[in-house]
Design an enzyme around this catalytic site. Sequence first.
Site, PDB file in Angstrom:
ATOM      1  N   GLU A   1     -10.912  -3.637   4.287  1.00  0.00           N
ATOM      2  CA  GLU A   1     -12.298  -3.272   4.022  1.00  0.00           C
ATOM      3  C   GLU A   1     -12.613  -3.251   2.531  1.00  0.00           C
ATOM      4  O   GLU A   1     -13.774  -3.426   2.128  1.00  0.00           O
ATOM      5  CB  GLU A   1     -12.638  -1.911   4.648  1.00  0.00           C
ATOM      6  CG  GLU A   1     -11.971  -0.704   4.039  1.00  0.00           C
ATOM      7  CD  GLU A   1     -10.578  -0.426   4.573  1.00  0.00           C
ATOM      8  OE1 GLU A   1      -9.980   0.580   4.156  1.00  0.00           O
ATOM      9  OE2 GLU A   1     -10.088  -1.229   5.400  1.00  0.00           O
TER      10      GLU A   1
ATOM     11  N   GLU B   1      -9.162  10.759  12.460  1.00  0.00           N
ATOM     12  CA  GLU B   1      -7.906  10.067  12.176  1.00  0.00           C
ATOM     13  C   GLU B   1      -6.785  11.072  11.978  1.00  0.00           C
ATOM     14  O   GLU B   1      -5.675  10.916  12.501  1.00  0.00           O
ATOM     15  CB  GLU B   1      -8.060   9.200  10.932  1.00  0.00           C
ATOM     16  CG  GLU B   1      -6.814   8.426  10.566  1.00  0.00           C
ATOM     17  CD  GLU B   1      -7.035   7.501   9.360  1.00  0.00           C
ATOM     18  OE1 GLU B   1      -6.023   7.049   8.793  1.00  0.00           O
ATOM     19  OE2 GLU B   1      -8.191   7.238   9.016  1.00  0.00           O
TER      20      GLU B   1
ATOM     21  N   HIS C   1      -3.606   1.131  11.635  1.00  0.00           N
ATOM     22  CA  HIS C   1      -4.258   2.217  12.358  1.00  0.00           C
ATOM     23  C   HIS C   1      -4.022   2.194  13.868  1.00  0.00           C
ATOM     24  O   HIS C   1      -3.060   2.785  14.357  1.00  0.00           O
ATOM     25  CB  HIS C   1      -5.762   2.211  12.023  1.00  0.00           C
ATOM     26  CG  HIS C   1      -6.042   2.541  10.594  1.00  0.00           C
ATOM     27  ND1 HIS C   1      -6.579   1.638   9.704  1.00  0.00           N
ATOM     28  CD2 HIS C   1      -5.828   3.669   9.886  1.00  0.00           C
ATOM     29  CE1 HIS C   1      -6.699   2.204   8.521  1.00  0.00           C
ATOM     30  NE2 HIS C   1      -6.248   3.436   8.600  1.00  0.00           N
TER      31      HIS C   1
ATOM     32  N   TRP D   1       0.836  -1.204   0.000  1.00  0.00           N
ATOM     33  CA  TRP D   1       0.000   0.000   0.000  1.00  0.00           C
ATOM     34  C   TRP D   1       0.872   1.256   0.000  1.00  0.00           C
ATOM     35  O   TRP D   1       1.777   1.401   0.824  1.00  0.00           O
ATOM     36  CB  TRP D   1      -0.914   0.003   1.227  1.00  0.00           C
ATOM     37  CG  TRP D   1      -1.997   1.031   1.122  1.00  0.00           C
ATOM     38  CD1 TRP D   1      -1.990   2.290   1.637  1.00  0.00           C
ATOM     39  CD2 TRP D   1      -3.243   0.876   0.429  1.00  0.00           C
ATOM     40  NE1 TRP D   1      -3.156   2.938   1.321  1.00  0.00           N
ATOM     41  CE2 TRP D   1      -3.940   2.094   0.582  1.00  0.00           C
ATOM     42  CE3 TRP D   1      -3.829  -0.167  -0.286  1.00  0.00           C
ATOM     43  CZ2 TRP D   1      -5.208   2.301   0.029  1.00  0.00           C
ATOM     44  CZ3 TRP D   1      -5.088   0.027  -0.828  1.00  0.00           C
ATOM     45  CH2 TRP D   1      -5.760   1.242  -0.670  1.00  0.00           C
TER      46      TRP D   1
ATOM     47  N   ASP E   1     -10.764   5.686   8.216  1.00  0.00           N
ATOM     48  CA  ASP E   1     -10.881   5.923   6.778  1.00  0.00           C
ATOM     49  C   ASP E   1     -11.763   4.892   6.080  1.00  0.00           C
ATOM     50  O   ASP E   1     -11.671   4.695   4.876  1.00  0.00           O
ATOM     51  CB  ASP E   1      -9.500   5.968   6.120  1.00  0.00           C
ATOM     52  CG  ASP E   1      -8.667   4.742   6.424  1.00  0.00           C
ATOM     53  OD1 ASP E   1      -9.177   3.831   7.102  1.00  0.00           O
ATOM     54  OD2 ASP E   1      -7.505   4.692   5.997  1.00  0.00           O
TER      55      ASP E   1
END
Length: 252
Positions: free
Chosen positions: A125, A245, A146, A41, A155
């Site tokens: 997700e 966040e 996270h 990512w 997010d």
Amino acid sequence: MALIAPSFDDYATKYETIRLERDEAGVLEVTLHSDGKSLVWTPQVHDELAYCFTDISCDAENRAVVLTGVGDAFCSEIDFTKFSLGTAKDWSQIIFEGQRLLRNLMDIEVPVIAAINGPATVHPEIPVLSDVTIAATTTVFADSPHFANGIVPGDGAHVCWMHVLGPQRGRYFLLTEQTLDAQQALEFGVVNEVLPPEQVLPRAREIAARIAAKPPLGARYSRVVLTREIKRLIHEQQALGLTHEALAALSL
């Protein structure tokens, strides 16, 4: 002049981290990768997915979508060195693209089948929000970037996991940094089927082909009505989650 929606040729080779292939039946295979290996990512992935999902959703020739990865993992690594997270301006861009990513995914108006080829611990997700989820026996789910790093899982993780697992399991999953193996994910309703790795993609293709053979509007509008509630939750909650966040990250 009338607006012209994109054709497959317009976006088939547009993205560096997304391989796109479509068969004669209209099944679009979306394969996420980093230089042909399992996805890592990065900001590029974050942004490309948002725009790619728009292209897919605007192409009426797509009849079903198969979402998968490369190698032994769907996505289990993140390259934090490529992210700029130190200023409000940095987070403004992340908030903008982060909202577009999930909203544009959910704006795809044909059924999406996830072929989860291995561990999905960074933005799981994305495949979990598919209409049908087929997972390899080697798959594990976690929200690793996270809360483990002192950041609010805002997010989309907070929306997805509370919706899929329910409030008690969802909070536990996110706050205890829980890892779900494939069998647990099946028992908790996160995935629909668990198969040996070599059978995952063929099974997803089989389901996609069956859906693509249905009358186009029947399949398309089934996706529309079946995703309405999660789309409402994303619309209502994602901006708030991303803002918190950002505040938590800026305080580190």
